[in-house]
Design an enzyme around this catalytic site. Structure first.
Site, PDB file in Angstrom:
ATOM      1  N   GLU A 224       1.229  10.210  -6.859  1.00 35.11           N
ATOM      2  CA  GLU A 224       2.374   9.359  -7.224  1.00 35.11           C
ATOM      3  C   GLU A 224       2.264   8.833  -8.645  1.00 35.11           C
ATOM      4  O   GLU A 224       1.324   8.138  -9.001  1.00 35.11           O
ATOM      5  CB  GLU A 224       2.468   8.168  -6.258  1.00 35.11           C
ATOM      6  CG  GLU A 224       3.654   7.256  -6.549  1.00 35.11           C
ATOM      7  CD  GLU A 224       3.712   6.029  -5.622  1.00 35.11           C
ATOM      8  OE1 GLU A 224       2.737   5.777  -4.891  1.00 35.11           O
ATOM      9  OE2 GLU A 224       4.732   5.322  -5.673  1.00 35.11           O
ATOM     10  N   LYS A 226       3.897   6.786 -12.091  1.00 38.43           N
ATOM     11  CA  LYS A 226       4.599   5.526 -12.329  1.00 38.43           C
ATOM     12  C   LYS A 226       4.959   5.421 -13.804  1.00 38.43           C
ATOM     13  O   LYS A 226       4.297   6.002 -14.656  1.00 38.43           O
ATOM     14  CB  LYS A 226       3.680   4.373 -11.913  1.00 38.43           C
ATOM     15  CG  LYS A 226       4.328   3.004 -12.002  1.00 38.43           C
ATOM     16  CD  LYS A 226       3.646   2.016 -11.078  1.00 38.43           C
ATOM     17  CE  LYS A 226       4.246   0.636 -11.293  1.00 38.43           C
ATOM     18  NZ  LYS A 226       3.955  -0.278 -10.221  1.00 38.43           N
ATOM     19  N   HIS A 260       9.997   4.007  -9.878  1.00 35.40           N
ATOM     20  CA  HIS A 260       9.025   4.359 -10.915  1.00 35.40           C
ATOM     21  C   HIS A 260       9.573   5.155 -12.084  1.00 35.40           C
ATOM     22  O   HIS A 260       8.848   5.937 -12.696  1.00 35.40           O
ATOM     23  CB  HIS A 260       7.871   5.142 -10.283  1.00 35.40           C
ATOM     24  CG  HIS A 260       6.993   4.287  -9.433  1.00 35.40           C
ATOM     25  ND1 HIS A 260       5.769   4.685  -8.985  1.00 35.40           N
ATOM     26  CD2 HIS A 260       7.169   3.040  -8.956  1.00 35.40           C
ATOM     27  CE1 HIS A 260       5.229   3.728  -8.246  1.00 35.40           C
ATOM     28  NE2 HIS A 260       6.068   2.730  -8.219  1.00 35.40           N
ATOM     29  N   HIS A 284       9.004   7.546  -1.906  1.00 36.56           N
ATOM     30  CA  HIS A 284       8.832   6.118  -1.669  1.00 36.56           C
ATOM     31  C   HIS A 284      10.182   5.502  -1.975  1.00 36.56           C
ATOM     32  O   HIS A 284      10.499   5.254  -3.134  1.00 36.56           O
ATOM     33  CB  HIS A 284       7.757   5.528  -2.590  1.00 36.56           C
ATOM     34  CG  HIS A 284       6.375   5.683  -2.056  1.00 36.56           C
ATOM     35  ND1 HIS A 284       5.288   5.075  -2.634  1.00 36.56           N
ATOM     36  CD2 HIS A 284       5.907   6.347  -0.973  1.00 36.56           C
ATOM     37  CE1 HIS A 284       4.202   5.378  -1.933  1.00 36.56           C
ATOM     38  NE2 HIS A 284       4.553   6.160  -0.922  1.00 36.56           N
ATOM     39  N   ASP A 294      10.549  -3.577  -6.258  1.00 33.63           N
ATOM     40  CA  ASP A 294      10.355  -3.356  -4.833  1.00 33.63           C
ATOM     41  C   ASP A 294      11.207  -4.267  -3.961  1.00 33.63           C
ATOM     42  O   ASP A 294      10.715  -4.861  -2.994  1.00 33.63           O
ATOM     43  CB  ASP A 294       8.862  -3.441  -4.465  1.00 33.63           C
ATOM     44  CG  ASP A 294       8.101  -2.229  -4.975  1.00 33.63           C
ATOM     45  OD1 ASP A 294       8.474  -1.107  -4.603  1.00 33.63           O
ATOM     46  OD2 ASP A 294       7.149  -2.395  -5.766  1.00 33.63           O
ATOM     47  N   ASP A 324       8.829   2.088   0.365  1.00 35.35           N
ATOM     48  CA  ASP A 324       7.856   1.312  -0.405  1.00 35.35           C
ATOM     49  C   ASP A 324       8.530   0.130  -1.068  1.00 35.35           C
ATOM     50  O   ASP A 324       9.013   0.228  -2.186  1.00 35.35           O
ATOM     51  CB  ASP A 324       7.171   2.208  -1.457  1.00 35.35           C
ATOM     52  CG  ASP A 324       6.032   1.487  -2.162  1.00 35.35           C
ATOM     53  OD1 ASP A 324       5.642   0.396  -1.705  1.00 35.35           O
ATOM     54  OD2 ASP A 324       5.532   2.009  -3.179  1.00 35.35           O
TER      55      ASP A 324
HETATM   56  C1  RNT Z   1       3.014   1.025  -6.816  1.00 35.69           C
HETATM   57  C2  RNT Z   1       3.255   2.231  -5.975  1.00 35.69           C
HETATM   58  C3  RNT Z   1       2.480   2.307  -4.707  1.00 35.69           C
HETATM   59  C4  RNT Z   1       2.346   0.980  -3.984  1.00 35.69           C
HETATM   60  C5  RNT Z   1       1.868   1.082  -2.575  1.00 35.69           C
HETATM   61  C6  RNT Z   1       1.350  -0.204  -2.075  1.00 35.69           C
HETATM   62  O1  RNT Z   1       3.901   0.875  -7.817  1.00 35.69           O
HETATM   63  O2  RNT Z   1       4.605   2.331  -5.694  1.00 35.69           O
HETATM   64  O3  RNT Z   1       2.999   3.281  -3.894  1.00 35.69           O
HETATM   65  O4  RNT Z   1       3.543   0.278  -3.973  1.00 35.69           O
HETATM   66  O5  RNT Z   1       1.006   2.113  -2.435  1.00 35.69           O
HETATM   67 ZN    ZN Z   2       5.231   3.766  -4.287  1.00 35.07          ZN
END
Ligand code: RNT
Ligand code: ZN
Length: 416
Positions: A224, A226, A260, A284, A294, A324
């Site tokens: 993942e 960001k 992200h 997510h 979030d 997420d």
């Molecule tokens: C953080 C990512 C990640 C977390 C979780 C807790 O920016 O999105 O996925 O939010 O793993």
């Molecule tokens: Zn995430």
């Protein structure tokens, strides 16, 4: 109520049939849409290592609504409650910091499958399948660099942690008889200008190569990216380009967190490109407000476009749908259910799209007609189908889940 829902559904079915949509088929497809419910909405990403610990790694849960889950029993009870208000069968997404420490807390480079054994048993008993995440944040060695840390001792600590997480995920997969999807997200980055962009990325690449070297047949790896985190505004080691390149080259699943990216970027548009070069996609689903805030996922254009794109690409079996977000400012179970149902509603609408006609219009160059029908779809009675789907699945119809959440608050969370 029941007969009203049924009547509305029958009318909706006829309405959709007129534009060539088979509603029953759409409902049957909904069964394939399993959400991976992020356990961390229950307790603001606290986990069980240290209940008073600070959340770090550039993510933040804001708000102090009472009733957050404080231990493994409460997290589980909340998960069961939230899932009981959703149609369909779902998965539970755990982070490494949610280990069962009833025999004592161990550090992250000591975690073993046994620390998740009770989760595996609980999941099976409750009809859930588990997914997993390594946790790089909220630890004394988290700092601003983990897998990309030039300090070999720190880097090795996190390599060890992540390797162990893969073994845990593999055991989960073996136990549950279906692969456990493990996500790897690290916060590594820098607050201000760095003159070593290549160096840290090289370190991360080396760490990943080592971590992924071990064959794990019962789990799937996701990576993942960001854009930036709080306190890491200038540079993120694991950027989208980095992981896209890594995933394409090494056949890894790329995770798209809808929070992200640049806020004007379409995450939906990434699905078709990714799936041409990587085996699957992990989502997510979140709701960024100005940054990766979030907020609770809603049935907004972003979520609906994402769902539509997945259906249009006929990619349901290649997309893992995780959520997420972590909103601590409202009832947490309520937040959970709103976001989950919003995602499901978006998929249902996507499944009800008159794709055949739309594609015919497009092939004929009938662009007015295509746009008109897309616009009309927004007002089609998809909601009657949703209500019917919920009713037949034995979960609350429409807004009636509000009362269930209120009751649970009265009976359970308000007493914490
Ligand atoms: C953080 C990512 C990640 C977390 C979780 C807790 O920016 O999105 O996925 O939010 O793993
Ligand atoms: Zn995430």
């Amino acid at each position: 109520m029941e007969s009203l829902v049924k009547q509305a559904y029958e009318i909706a079915k006829q309405r959709y049939a007129k534009i060539g949509v088979d509603v029953e088929k759409a409902i049957a497809e909904m069964d394939k849409i399993s959400l991976s419910l992020h356990c961390w909405q229950t307790d603001d990403v606290t986990g069980f290592e240290n209940p008073d610990g600070q959340l770090s790694g550039g993510i933040q849960a804001t708000g102090n609504y009472p009733g957050k889950a404080r231990n493994i029993e409460e997290v589980r009870a909340d998960l069961v409650k939230a899932a009981s208000l959703l149609p369909g069968k779902h998965r539970i997404n755990l982070h490494a910091i949610y280990a069962d420490f009833s025999d004592g807390v161990v550090d992250r480079d000591q975690l073993e499958p046994k620390h998740f054994e009770s989760w595996m048993v609980w999941a099976k008993e409750n009809g859930f399948v588990l997914d997993f995440n390594s946790s790089s944040f909220s630890h004394p060695l988290s700092g601003s660099l983990t897998l990309a840390n030039p300090d070999e001792k720190i880097r090795r600590f996190w390599i060890e942690h992540t390797k162990r997480c893969r073994r845990i995920a593999n055991e989960m997969g073996r136990y549950q008889g279906q692969p456990c999807v493990m996500n790897l997200w690290i916060h590594d980055g820098s607050k201000d200008i760095t003159v070593n962009r290549m160096y840290y990325r090289q370190l991360l690449k080396d760490s990943l190569d080592e971590i992924f070297a071990e064959e794990m047949p019962y789990m799937k790896d996701c990576i993942e990216a960001k854009l930036f985190g709080i306190g890491a505004e200038s540079y993120t080691v694991g950027s989208y380009d980095f992981y896209l390149g890594y995933g394409a080259k090494n056949n890894k699943i790329v995770t798209l967190d809808t929070g992200h990216f640049h806020l004007t970027e379409s995450i939906a548009d990434k699905i078709s490109s990714l799936l041409l070069f990587t085996p699957e996609v992990m989502l997510h689903v979140s709701r960024p407000i100005r940054w990766d805030s979030d907020h609770v996922t809603l049935m907004n254009d972003d979520t609906m476009d994402l769902a539509k794109e997945i259906i249009r690409c006929d990619a349901l079996d290649k997309v893992n749908i995780g959520l997420d977000y972590f909103d601590a400012s409202i009832n947490r179970i309520g937040a959970y259910v709103i976001g989950s149902r919003a995602t499901q509603k978006s998929f249902l609408q996507a499944l009800l799209e008159p794709l055949e006609i739309l594609r015919k219009y497009e092939a004929n160059g009938q662009n007015f007609e295509r746009l008109a029908l897309l616009e009309e779809c927004k007002g089609m009675p998809w909601n009657a189908v949703w209500d019917y789907y919920c009713m037949t699945q034995g979960v609350p119809v429409g807004e009636t889940f509000i009362e269930d959440v209120q009751q649970y608050e009265k009976d359970v969370t308000s007493k914490r």
